[in-house]
Scaffold this active site. Structure first.
Site, PDB file in Angstrom:
ATOM      1  N   ARG A  41     -11.528   2.198  -9.165  1.00  0.00           N
ATOM      2  CA  ARG A  41     -10.595   3.186  -9.343  1.00  0.00           C
ATOM      3  C   ARG A  41     -10.847   3.658 -11.075  1.00  0.00           C
ATOM      4  O   ARG A  41     -11.499   3.281 -11.741  1.00  0.00           O
ATOM      5  CB  ARG A  41      -9.111   2.758  -9.171  1.00  0.00           C
ATOM      6  CG  ARG A  41      -8.801   2.297  -7.850  1.00  0.00           C
ATOM      7  CD  ARG A  41      -7.681   2.183  -7.538  1.00  0.00           C
ATOM      8  NE  ARG A  41      -7.407   1.742  -6.311  1.00  0.00           N
ATOM      9  CZ  ARG A  41      -6.208   2.000  -5.478  1.00  0.00           C
ATOM     10  NH1 ARG A  41      -5.024   2.413  -6.094  1.00  0.00           N
ATOM     11  NH2 ARG A  41      -6.253   1.530  -3.991  1.00  0.00           N
TER      12      ARG A  41
ATOM     13  N   GLU B 192     -12.227  -4.757  -5.097  1.00  0.00           N
ATOM     14  CA  GLU B 192     -12.608  -3.258  -5.001  1.00  0.00           C
ATOM     15  C   GLU B 192     -11.867  -2.388  -5.860  1.00  0.00           C
ATOM     16  O   GLU B 192     -12.473  -1.344  -6.001  1.00  0.00           O
ATOM     17  CB  GLU B 192     -12.634  -2.972  -3.653  1.00  0.00           C
ATOM     18  CG  GLU B 192     -13.701  -3.631  -2.491  1.00  0.00           C
ATOM     19  CD  GLU B 192     -13.332  -4.984  -2.151  1.00  0.00           C
ATOM     20  OE1 GLU B 192     -12.174  -5.506  -2.353  1.00  0.00           O
ATOM     21  OE2 GLU B 192     -14.293  -5.852  -2.213  1.00  0.00           O
TER      22      GLU B 192
ATOM     23  N   ASN C  25       1.206   3.378  -2.932  1.00  0.00           N
ATOM     24  CA  ASN C  25       1.835   3.833  -4.267  1.00  0.00           C
ATOM     25  C   ASN C  25       1.272   5.224  -4.799  1.00  0.00           C
ATOM     26  O   ASN C  25       2.161   6.030  -5.127  1.00  0.00           O
ATOM     27  CB  ASN C  25       1.564   2.901  -5.292  1.00  0.00           C
ATOM     28  CG  ASN C  25       2.044   1.476  -5.117  1.00  0.00           C
ATOM     29  OD1 ASN C  25       2.832   1.308  -4.178  1.00  0.00           O
ATOM     30  ND2 ASN C  25       1.322   0.454  -5.857  1.00  0.00           N
ATOM     31  N   GLY C  26       0.159   5.531  -4.335  1.00  0.00           N
ATOM     32  CA  GLY C  26      -0.536   6.613  -4.842  1.00  0.00           C
ATOM     33  C   GLY C  26       0.013   7.884  -3.885  1.00  0.00           C
ATOM     34  O   GLY C  26       0.437   8.976  -4.641  1.00  0.00           O
ATOM     35  N   ARG C  27       0.172   7.599  -2.723  1.00  0.00           N
ATOM     36  CA  ARG C  27       0.733   8.848  -1.714  1.00  0.00           C
ATOM     37  C   ARG C  27       2.287   8.881  -1.861  1.00  0.00           C
ATOM     38  O   ARG C  27       2.859  10.156  -2.118  1.00  0.00           O
ATOM     39  CB  ARG C  27       0.795   8.325  -0.351  1.00  0.00           C
ATOM     40  CG  ARG C  27      -0.677   8.799   0.147  1.00  0.00           C
ATOM     41  CD  ARG C  27      -1.072   8.068   1.714  1.00  0.00           C
ATOM     42  NE  ARG C  27      -1.460   6.463   1.222  1.00  0.00           N
ATOM     43  CZ  ARG C  27      -1.651   5.788   2.288  1.00  0.00           C
ATOM     44  NH1 ARG C  27      -1.182   6.126   3.384  1.00  0.00           N
ATOM     45  NH2 ARG C  27      -1.865   4.387   1.876  1.00  0.00           N
TER      46      ARG C  27
ATOM     47  N   ASP D 126       0.846  -1.333   0.116  1.00  0.00           N
ATOM     48  CA  ASP D 126      -0.028  -0.029  -0.157  1.00  0.00           C
ATOM     49  C   ASP D 126       0.852   1.307  -0.202  1.00  0.00           C
ATOM     50  O   ASP D 126       1.949   1.092   0.376  1.00  0.00           O
ATOM     51  CB  ASP D 126      -0.694  -0.030   1.156  1.00  0.00           C
ATOM     52  CG  ASP D 126      -2.004   0.888   1.154  1.00  0.00           C
ATOM     53  OD1 ASP D 126      -2.476   1.238   0.072  1.00  0.00           O
ATOM     54  OD2 ASP D 126      -3.188   0.985   2.212  1.00  0.00           O
TER      55      ASP D 126
ATOM     56  N   ARG E 182       1.729  -4.994   6.227  1.00  0.00           N
ATOM     57  CA  ARG E 182       1.122  -3.900   5.483  1.00  0.00           C
ATOM     58  C   ARG E 182       1.860  -2.701   5.555  1.00  0.00           C
ATOM     59  O   ARG E 182       2.208  -2.212   6.539  1.00  0.00           O
ATOM     60  CB  ARG E 182      -0.280  -3.671   5.907  1.00  0.00           C
ATOM     61  CG  ARG E 182      -1.207  -2.604   4.921  1.00  0.00           C
ATOM     62  CD  ARG E 182      -2.601  -2.491   5.170  1.00  0.00           C
ATOM     63  NE  ARG E 182      -3.029  -1.662   4.299  1.00  0.00           N
ATOM     64  CZ  ARG E 182      -4.299  -1.628   3.774  1.00  0.00           C
ATOM     65  NH1 ARG E 182      -5.282  -2.688   4.108  1.00  0.00           N
ATOM     66  NH2 ARG E 182      -4.863  -0.930   2.904  1.00  0.00           N
TER      67      ARG E 182
ATOM     68  N   LEU F 231      10.573 -21.026  -4.285  1.00  0.00           N
ATOM     69  CA  LEU F 231       9.697 -19.966  -3.782  1.00  0.00           C
ATOM     70  C   LEU F 231       8.322 -20.057  -4.665  1.00  0.00           C
ATOM     71  O   LEU F 231       8.427 -19.976  -5.971  1.00  0.00           O
ATOM     72  CB  LEU F 231      10.155 -18.778  -3.819  1.00  0.00           C
ATOM     73  CG  LEU F 231       9.309 -17.610  -3.086  1.00  0.00           C
ATOM     74  CD1 LEU F 231       9.328 -17.462  -1.701  1.00  0.00           C
ATOM     75  CD2 LEU F 231       9.727 -16.090  -3.897  1.00  0.00           C
TER      76      LEU F 231
ATOM     77  N   ARG G 259      -0.630   8.956 -10.155  1.00  0.00           N
ATOM     78  CA  ARG G 259      -0.621   7.876  -9.377  1.00  0.00           C
ATOM     79  C   ARG G 259       0.051   6.655  -9.962  1.00  0.00           C
ATOM     80  O   ARG G 259       0.710   5.918  -9.285  1.00  0.00           O
ATOM     81  CB  ARG G 259      -2.100   7.568  -9.117  1.00  0.00           C
ATOM     82  CG  ARG G 259      -2.736   8.446  -8.112  1.00  0.00           C
ATOM     83  CD  ARG G 259      -4.097   8.111  -8.003  1.00  0.00           C
ATOM     84  NE  ARG G 259      -4.407   6.708  -7.409  1.00  0.00           N
ATOM     85  CZ  ARG G 259      -4.305   6.376  -6.070  1.00  0.00           C
ATOM     86  NH1 ARG G 259      -4.036   7.487  -5.346  1.00  0.00           N
ATOM     87  NH2 ARG G 259      -4.221   5.169  -5.816  1.00  0.00           N
TER      88      ARG G 259
ATOM     89  N   HIS H  67       2.611   3.211  -8.801  1.00  0.00           N
ATOM     90  CA  HIS H  67       2.454   1.633  -9.199  1.00  0.00           C
ATOM     91  C   HIS H  67       3.571   1.338  -9.949  1.00  0.00           C
ATOM     92  O   HIS H  67       3.980   0.045  -9.694  1.00  0.00           O
ATOM     93  CB  HIS H  67       1.127   1.379 -10.149  1.00  0.00           C
ATOM     94  CG  HIS H  67      -0.135   1.970  -9.257  1.00  0.00           C
ATOM     95  ND1 HIS H  67      -0.285   1.381  -7.845  1.00  0.00           N
ATOM     96  CD2 HIS H  67      -1.124   2.741  -9.641  1.00  0.00           C
ATOM     97  CE1 HIS H  67      -1.498   1.976  -7.510  1.00  0.00           C
ATOM     98  NE2 HIS H  67      -2.234   2.835  -8.482  1.00  0.00           N
TER      99      HIS H  67
ATOM    100  N   LEU I 250      -7.520  -4.701   7.157  1.00  0.00           N
ATOM    101  CA  LEU I 250      -7.022  -5.836   6.192  1.00  0.00           C
ATOM    102  C   LEU I 250      -7.670  -5.877   4.870  1.00  0.00           C
ATOM    103  O   LEU I 250      -7.401  -6.485   3.938  1.00  0.00           O
ATOM    104  CB  LEU I 250      -7.777  -7.336   6.931  1.00  0.00           C
ATOM    105  CG  LEU I 250      -7.225  -7.753   8.092  1.00  0.00           C
ATOM    106  CD1 LEU I 250      -7.700  -9.089   8.429  1.00  0.00           C
ATOM    107  CD2 LEU I 250      -5.441  -8.226   7.496  1.00  0.00           C
TER     108      LEU I 250
HETATM  109  C1  FPP Z   1      -2.302   0.250  -3.118  1.00  0.00           C
HETATM  110  O1  FPP Z   1      -1.689   1.487  -3.334  1.00  0.00           O
HETATM  111  C2  FPP Z   1      -1.621  -0.524  -4.272  1.00  0.00           C
HETATM  112  C3  FPP Z   1      -2.139  -1.260  -5.411  1.00  0.00           C
HETATM  113  C4  FPP Z   1      -3.666  -0.899  -5.333  1.00  0.00           C
HETATM  114  C5  FPP Z   1      -1.613  -1.809  -6.456  1.00  0.00           C
HETATM  115  C6  FPP Z   1      -0.457  -2.571  -6.099  1.00  0.00           C
HETATM  116  C7  FPP Z   1       0.486  -3.134  -7.292  1.00  0.00           C
HETATM  117  C8  FPP Z   1       1.722  -2.973  -7.529  1.00  0.00           C
HETATM  118  C9  FPP Z   1       2.491  -2.683  -6.304  1.00  0.00           C
HETATM  119  C10 FPP Z   1       2.227  -3.694  -8.520  1.00  0.00           C
HETATM  120  C11 FPP Z   1       1.622  -4.873  -8.968  1.00  0.00           C
HETATM  121  C12 FPP Z   1       2.684  -5.570  -9.788  1.00  0.00           C
HETATM  122  C13 FPP Z   1       2.158  -6.922 -10.576  1.00  0.00           C
HETATM  123  C14 FPP Z   1       3.524  -7.310 -11.365  1.00  0.00           C
HETATM  124  C15 FPP Z   1       1.020  -7.538 -10.595  1.00  0.00           C
HETATM  125  P1  FPP Z   1      -2.550   2.704  -3.451  1.00  0.00           P
HETATM  126  O2  FPP Z   1      -2.642   3.018  -4.820  1.00  0.00           O
HETATM  127  O3  FPP Z   1      -3.842   2.584  -2.762  1.00  0.00           O
HETATM  128  O4  FPP Z   1      -1.819   3.915  -2.686  1.00  0.00           O
HETATM  129  P2  FPP Z   1      -2.425   5.057  -1.927  1.00  0.00           P
HETATM  130  O5  FPP Z   1      -3.274   4.414  -0.678  1.00  0.00           O
HETATM  131  O6  FPP Z   1      -1.289   5.733  -1.252  1.00  0.00           O
HETATM  132  O7  FPP Z   1      -3.315   5.736  -2.684  1.00  0.00           O
END
Ligand code: FPP
Length: 254
Positions: free
Chosen positions: A85, A81, A36-38, A34, A202, A145, A47, A51, A209
Site C-alpha cells: 500500500r 501483502e 475501512n477504505g470504502r 475489511d 469477514r 480473553l 483512507r 482505519h 481468505l
Molecule cells: C482492510 O480494509 C483493513 C486493514 C488492512 C487494516 C485493518 C486495521 C484496523 C481495523 C485497525 C488496526 C488496529 C490496531 C490496534 C492494530 P481496507 O483498507 O482494505 O478496506 P477497503 O477494502 O475498503 O479498501
C-alpha cells in the site's frame, strides 16, 4: 489513570446478550476487518480516516466478545501483502498499535485481557514493535480473553517457516521424521498454543481468505457480512455468533 478515550470505552454500551444462553459460544473468533477504505471513500474522507474508525470499533468488539465468554479473539490487523500500500497508509497503520494500546492498555488490564501477536516482528518499525511488546509483557499474567492481533501476518509465509523449522529440527535430531503429525505441525505455526478459530468473520462483502490462517481455519465456520468494518457493531457480532450456534459441525463425519 484512565485517559479520556479509555473512559469512553468503559461507558460504551455493550448491552445486548445472546438469546440462547445455553448454546455454545465459539471459543475462538477470528475477524478479517475489511472495508475501512470504502467506508472512508463513501464519506469523501482519506483512507486513513477509515482505519482510525476501524480501530475504534475494536474497543467495543473486545468488550462484547469478553462479555459473551469468547476465549480468543484474533483480529487481522496487517497482512504481509499490506506493505504494497502507499507509504503514507502503511505508516498510519503501523502507528495504530501504539495509538490503540496507549489508550486502551489500562482498560485491557482492568478487563484481564491477554494481548498476543501473531506475525513476524522483523519488518515492523521500532515504535510498533515496542508498543506491542510492552502490551504483551504487561498483560502476560492476565487470565481472561486472549486478544490476538495478526500483525505482519501471512499464512503461506507462516507455513513455509514452519517447514524450515521442522526441517532444521529433524536435521539436528530434535525431531524424528516419523513423529511429524498434524499436532506437531500446529506447534510450529505462529499460533502455537492457541486453539483454532471456531468462527471466522469477514466484513465488507468480500468472500475470500486473503492468506489468513489457512491451516487453522480448516474446520472453522465462516460468516460473511456486507457491513464495512467501521460500521460493525456489537449486534453484528452477536448475529454471527447466533448463526454459529445454529450450525452443525461434523468435522467430516456424519
Ligand atoms: C482492510 O480494509 C483493513 C486493514 C488492512 C487494516 C485493518 C486495521 C484496523 C481495523 C485497525 C488496526 C488496529 C490496531 C490496534 C492494530 P481496507 O483498507 O482494505 O478496506 P477497503 O477494502 O475498503 O479498501
Amino acid at each position: 489513570m484512565l485517559n479520556k478515550l479509555a473512559r469512553k470505552m468503559k461507558s460504551d454500551p455493550v448491552e445486548q446478550t445472546l438469546p440462547d444462553q445455553d448454546a455454545p459460544v465459539p471459543a475462538h473468533i477470528a475477524i478479517i476487518m475489511d472495508g475501512n477504505g470504502r467506508w472512508a471513500k463513501q464519506r469523501g474522507l482519506p483512507r486513513i480516516a477509515g482505519h482510525r474508525e476501524g480501530m475504534n470499533v475494536i474497543r467495543t468488539i473486545v468488550r462484547s466478545a469478553n462479555k459473551i465468554g469468547v476465549d480468543t479473539l484474533t483480529l487481522y490487523a496487517f497482512s504481509t501483502e499490506n506493505w504494497k500500500r502507499p507509504k503514507t497508509e502503511v505508516d498510519f497503520l503501523m502507528r495504530l498499535p501504539e495509538r490503540f494500546l496507549s489508550m486502551e492498555l489500562p482498560v485491557l488490564m482492568e478487563e484481564n485481557v491477554i494481548v498476543r501477536i501473531t506475525g513476524s516482528k522483523e519488518r515492523l518499525p521500532e515504535y510498533t514493535r515496542r508498543a506491542v511488546e510492552e502490551a504483551v509483557t504487561k498483560t502476560a499474567d492476565n487470565t481472561g480473553l486472549i486478544l490476538n492481533f495478526a500483525l505482519n501476518y501471512g499464512a503461506r509465509n507462516e507455513i513455509m517457516e514452519a517447514f524450515e523449522h521442522i526441517y532444521e529440527d529433524v536435521e539436528k535430531g530434535h525431531l524424528r521424521k516419523e513423529d511429524i503429525s498434524e499436532s506437531v505441525v500446529s506447534d510450529y505455526l505462529m499460533t502455537n498454543g492457541l486453539t483454532e478459530p471456531d468462527l471466522l468473520i469477514r466484513t465488507s462483502g468480500e468472500i475470500r481468505l486473503s492468506n489468513f490462517m489457512l491451516w487453522q481455519l480448516a474446520y472453522s465456520e465462516f460468516w460473511f457480512t456486507e457491513v464495512l468494518w467501521p460500521d460493525f457493531k456489537e449486534q453484528h457480532l452477536l448475529e454471527a455468533v447466533q448463526s454459529y450456534q445454529n450450525r452443525q459441525r461434523r468435522y467430516g463425519g456424519v
